[in-house]
Write an enzyme that holds these catalytic residues in place. Structure first.
Site, mmCIF file in Angstrom:
data_model
loop_
_atom_site.group_PDB
_atom_site.id
_atom_site.type_symbol
_atom_site.label_atom_id
_atom_site.label_comp_id
_atom_site.label_asym_id
_atom_site.label_seq_id
_atom_site.Cartn_x
_atom_site.Cartn_y
_atom_site.Cartn_z
ATOM 1 N N LYS A 54 0.741 -1.182 0.034
ATOM 2 C CA LYS A 54 -0.121 -0.128 0.066
ATOM 3 C C LYS A 54 0.899 1.100 -0.081
ATOM 4 C CE LYS A 54 -3.855 -2.311 2.361
ATOM 5 N NZ LYS A 54 -4.778 -1.814 3.268
ATOM 6 N N HIS A 80 -1.957 -5.832 1.816
ATOM 7 C CA HIS A 80 -3.538 -6.469 1.835
ATOM 8 C C HIS A 80 -3.245 -7.690 1.299
ATOM 9 C CE1 HIS A 80 -7.475 -7.068 0.558
ATOM 10 N NE2 HIS A 80 -7.003 -7.522 -0.419
ATOM 11 N N ASN A 84 -1.959 0.207 6.843
ATOM 12 C CA ASN A 84 -1.530 -1.166 7.317
ATOM 13 C C ASN A 84 -0.404 -1.749 6.284
ATOM 14 O OD1 ASN A 84 -3.410 -1.769 5.592
ATOM 15 N ND2 ASN A 84 -4.444 -3.064 7.291
ATOM 16 N N GLU A 120 -10.083 -10.900 -6.880
ATOM 17 C CA GLU A 120 -9.126 -9.778 -6.593
ATOM 18 C C GLU A 120 -8.047 -9.855 -7.695
ATOM 19 O OE1 GLU A 120 -9.773 -8.804 -1.956
ATOM 20 O OE2 GLU A 120 -7.867 -9.556 -2.645
ATOM 21 N N TYR A 169 -12.729 -1.968 -3.185
ATOM 22 C CA TYR A 169 -13.164 -1.940 -1.524
ATOM 23 C C TYR A 169 -14.625 -1.684 -1.507
ATOM 24 C CZ TYR A 169 -8.466 -2.145 0.446
ATOM 25 O OH TYR A 169 -7.162 -2.514 0.635
HETATM 26 P P1 CMP Z 1 -7.362 -4.374 4.036
HETATM 27 O O1 CMP Z 1 -6.948 -5.721 4.532
HETATM 28 O O2 CMP Z 1 -6.917 -3.926 2.761
HETATM 29 O O3 CMP Z 1 -8.930 -4.376 3.797
HETATM 30 C C1 CMP Z 1 -9.910 -3.371 4.377
HETATM 31 C C2 CMP Z 1 -8.894 -2.167 4.552
HETATM 32 O O4 CMP Z 1 -9.721 -1.290 5.197
HETATM 33 C C3 CMP Z 1 -7.720 -2.613 5.669
HETATM 34 O O5 CMP Z 1 -6.986 -3.414 5.226
HETATM 35 C C4 CMP Z 1 -7.678 -1.328 6.249
HETATM 36 O O6 CMP Z 1 -6.604 -0.720 5.441
HETATM 37 C C5 CMP Z 1 -8.890 -0.441 6.196
HETATM 38 N N1 CMP Z 1 -9.560 -0.766 7.595
HETATM 39 C C6 CMP Z 1 -10.328 -1.888 7.921
HETATM 40 N N2 CMP Z 1 -10.686 -1.715 8.958
HETATM 41 C C7 CMP Z 1 -10.433 -0.434 9.537
HETATM 42 C C8 CMP Z 1 -10.962 0.604 10.611
HETATM 43 N N3 CMP Z 1 -11.524 -0.106 11.615
HETATM 44 N N4 CMP Z 1 -10.527 1.663 10.515
HETATM 45 C C9 CMP Z 1 -9.689 2.237 9.495
HETATM 46 N N5 CMP Z 1 -9.531 1.454 8.333
HETATM 47 C C10 CMP Z 1 -9.593 0.174 8.415
#
Ligand code: CMP
Length: 132
Positions: free
Chosen positions: A10, A116, A113, A127, A50
């Site tokens: 990311k 993914h 984070n 995906e 998403y």
């Molecule tokens: P990802 O695994 O890419 O799937 C959905 C994404 O939404 C997740 O990683 C985070 O980047 C984001 N995400 C999921 N939960 C939260 C949350 N509670 N607050 C902010 N971002 C979130």
């Protein structure tokens, strides 16, 4: 039997120049990288990828974050790739991630984070088709 999963690096991780370290860890963990590309998601693309989260309060900031810089998309392959890559990543919240996981090492927050990975073999197929 070999399985494939979709992995993303990311914008937060790319901005911190962690992409080389993350790819190194993926290879060390035994995954084959079958395809890889760098791209910049459009708002439309991030919203589509998403879409499952569109009712969530974090949807808009997530789309903003995912379009804030380039990402790297990869098709990873090994036995049990979906579950094994999720284990390598650690949970969404890096504060809850175990020592040695990608999110423990490279993620900033639950949103920013670093990586993914697909959450099921069915979603992996969808995906992979989205990016490749
Ligand atoms: P990802 O695994 O890419 O799937 C959905 C994404 O939404 C997740 O990683 C985070 O980047 C984001 N995400 C999921 N939960 C939260 C949350 N509670 N607050 C902010 N971002 C979130």
């Amino acid at each position: 039997m070999k399985e494939q999963t979709l992995a993303l690096i990311k914008p937060d991780a790319i901005a911190k120049r962690y992409q080389g370290l993350i790819i190194h860890e993926i290879l060390e963990a035994g995954f084959e990288i079958k395809a890889m590309k760098m791209l910049h998601l459009t708002e439309e693309g991030a919203k589509a990828f998403y879409a499952v989260h569109k009712e969530k309060e974090f949807y808009e900031p997530l789309v903003e974050f995912m379009t804030s810089g380039s990402i790297i998309a990869m098709i990873l392959e090994k036995e049990n790739a979906v579950a094994d890559y999720r284990e390598l990543m650690g949970p969404t919240d890096p504060g809850a991630a175990a020592e040695g996981t990608l999110r423990r090492k490279f993620a900033e927050t639950t949103r920013r984070n670093a990586v993914h990975g697909s959450d099921s073999p069915d979603n992996a197929k969808k995906e992979i088709a989205f990016f490749f």
